[in-house]
Write an enzyme that holds these catalytic residues in place. Structure first.
Site, PDB file in Angstrom:
ATOM      1  N   HIS A   4       0.966  -1.312  -0.129  1.00 13.12           N
ATOM      2  CA  HIS A   4       0.077  -0.158  -0.066  1.00 13.12           C
ATOM      3  C   HIS A   4       0.763   1.118   0.111  1.00 13.12           C
ATOM      4  O   HIS A   4       0.362   2.367  -0.203  1.00 13.12           O
ATOM      5  CB  HIS A   4      -1.240  -0.106   1.176  1.00 13.12           C
ATOM      6  CG  HIS A   4      -2.219   0.312   0.752  1.00 13.12           C
ATOM      7  ND1 HIS A   4      -2.810   1.351  -0.137  1.00 13.12           N
ATOM      8  CD2 HIS A   4      -3.682  -0.413   1.163  1.00 13.12           C
ATOM      9  CE1 HIS A   4      -3.987   1.471  -0.190  1.00 13.12           C
ATOM     10  NE2 HIS A   4      -4.420   0.299   0.585  1.00 13.12           N
TER      11      HIS A   4
ATOM     12  N   ASP B 118      -2.357   3.242  -4.225  1.00 12.79           N
ATOM     13  CA  ASP B 118      -3.887   3.205  -3.395  1.00 12.79           C
ATOM     14  C   ASP B 118      -4.755   1.968  -4.031  1.00 12.79           C
ATOM     15  O   ASP B 118      -4.220   1.457  -5.001  1.00 12.79           O
ATOM     16  CB  ASP B 118      -4.526   4.512  -3.557  1.00 12.79           C
ATOM     17  CG  ASP B 118      -3.687   5.628  -2.637  1.00 12.79           C
ATOM     18  OD1 ASP B 118      -3.074   5.312  -1.673  1.00 12.79           O
ATOM     19  OD2 ASP B 118      -3.839   6.766  -3.411  1.00 12.79           O
TER      20      ASP B 118
END
Length: 442
Positions: free
Chosen positions: A413, A417
């Site tokens: 992450h 995104d």
């Protein structure tokens, strides 16, 4: 008198600090030639045959099979002397060569100028480590190669050059005192084939924690230990997330059948999925990257070096297909088959197992539908593929039996995104459901 030379376990590269003796290839009393493999060792990355830089009679071996030795520990001692070598035609040597009983720098190893010179111990050779051996003087032997040592220490560097057809004498080393490093050989190989990627961060082997539980104790070392450390590091450093989707693979399987019906090498499902991955990575390059913690930077990588998980008797390994973005399904199928065979026979080299930028994990071969795989550190993502089975599916407004597969993407992450990860996975699923979509990027 002959000199007894001690050969120590060399640095096998890739940050490895120890190796386990798997099989001795010579016995005490055997005559060995320069660069002859004398022992097979297992590192955390691969099985490696270690060649000896001396020619002569083996006088001692250090360690039994199954023993783990650190880099720099003695492996064998060899009596280097004219009478202990195989008979070869004699030829005069210039006086500057120093005579036949003086050990010369060896082809492919050379002198290690990066370390201070040490005086080697000289002792008489013994037949059964007791009876002295009388050395009959013979004429000095002329070297079979041009004068001057090749400044290479690592046997893996020498083997990499030999397999790739690189003349070490034509290279100028970038190491201390002109020492030829692996990077120098890889740079030379770039002229002959696709360039090798930069080495990834070395994998350190962690010591097994003490436990009080009773039961069978299995050493956490070798491949199992390396996998444990790498997966633990991934969990510690990477904030991962997973998304998944079911896809109708009926058209993909029909396209594969049509490809294989025209003859020629068979195309595997894994190869088609790999080609879809490389197309998706071209559209979403954020997932073909790594995080440089020291510099606090995301590094997007220009080439896709595609790893694929392979289960072997030695455990899980991840061979790497170099520059997968330049390969078609036929080339990918051939490379997958080649690397899989090497993995099953335990002949993968450390360079075959490192440098990956993205991993494809086909856990459907185990008969399961889904999984949340752990990212192969230091990569940024892994695509998981479940089994392809017949399921009821709404197709063109009608309920039908279709071939359905579950796809899952685990991603770092920090590099992107959820929108980017979801877009990548959706593009992969669209190509699986309608292979014609892939034609847009070919």
């Amino acid at each position: 008198m002959p000199q007894v030379m001690e050969f120590k376990l060399p640095d096998l590269g890739e940050g490895l600090t120890e190796a386990e003796i798997v099989r001795w290839l010579v016995a005490v009393g055997d005559v060995v030639a320069i660069d002859q493999p004398v022992v097979e060792v297992e590192t955390a990355k691969a099985m490696v045959e270690v060649p000896c830089p001396y020619g002569g009679v083996v006088t001692a071996r250090f360690g039994e099979e199954g023993t783990e030795l650190p880099v720099g520990a003695p492996l064998i001692t060899v009596a280097v002397g004219a009478s202990s070598l195989p008979e070869v035609p004699a030829a005069p040597v210039a006086e500057a060569d120093g005579g036949g009983n003086v050990p010369r720098p060896l082809i492919g190893y050379g002198e290690d100028h990066s370390r201070p010179a040490r005086r080697r111990r000289v002792r008489p050779v013994t037949a059964a480590v007791s009876a002295p051996v009388v050395v009959a003087p013979v004429a000095p032997v002329a070297p079979a190669v041009p004068a001057g040592p090749v400044p290479v220490i690592s046997p893996l560097v020498r083997k990499l050059a030999k397999d790739g057809g690189v003349d070490l004498r034509a290279l100028k080393g970038s190491g201390p005192e002109g020492l030829i490093l692996r990077a120098d050989v890889e740079a030379a190989l770039a002229v002959l084939r696709a360039p090798e990627p930069a080495p990834v961060a070395p994998v350190a082997t962690a010591a097994a924690p003490a436990v009080a539980a009773q039961g069978e104790r299995i050493p956490l070392k070798g491949v199992r230990g390396a996998v444990a450390e790498k997966l633990s590091r991934s969990r510690r450093e990477i904030p991962d997330a997973t998304c998944w989707v079911d896809a109708d693979a009926t058209e993909l399987m029909a396209a594969r059948a049509a490809m294989n019906a025209v003859g020629g090498p068979k195309i595997s499902v894994l190869a088609l999925l790999a080609r879809i991955c490389t197309a998706a990575l071209a559209k979403y390059p954020e997932l073909n990257s790594t995080v440089d913690l020291a510099a606090k930077e995301i590094v997007r990588l220009p080439s896709v070096h595609l790893g694929f998980a392979a289960q072997t008797e030695r455990g899980l390994v991840v061979p790497v297909v170099r520059d997968a973005q330049h390969r078609n399904p036929e080339s990918l199928s051939a490379e997958f088959a080649r690397l899989t065979e090497l993995a099953r026979s335990g002949k993968l080299t450390p360079s075959d197992l490192t440098g990956g930028t993205f991993t494809l994990n086909n856990y459907g071969v185990f008969g399961v539908d889904g999984s949340t795989p752990i990212i192969n550190h230091p990569e940024a993502a892994m695509l998981g593929v479940g089994r392809i089975i017949d399921k009821p599916w709404v197709h063109e407004g009608q309920l039908a039996v279709r071939k359905v597969v579950q796809l899952s993407l685990t991603f770092d992450h920090r590099v992107c995104d959820g929108g980017t990860a979801g877009g990548f996975l959706r593009h992969v699923a669209d190509c699986v459901e309608s292979p014609a979509v892939l034609l847009r990027s070919l």
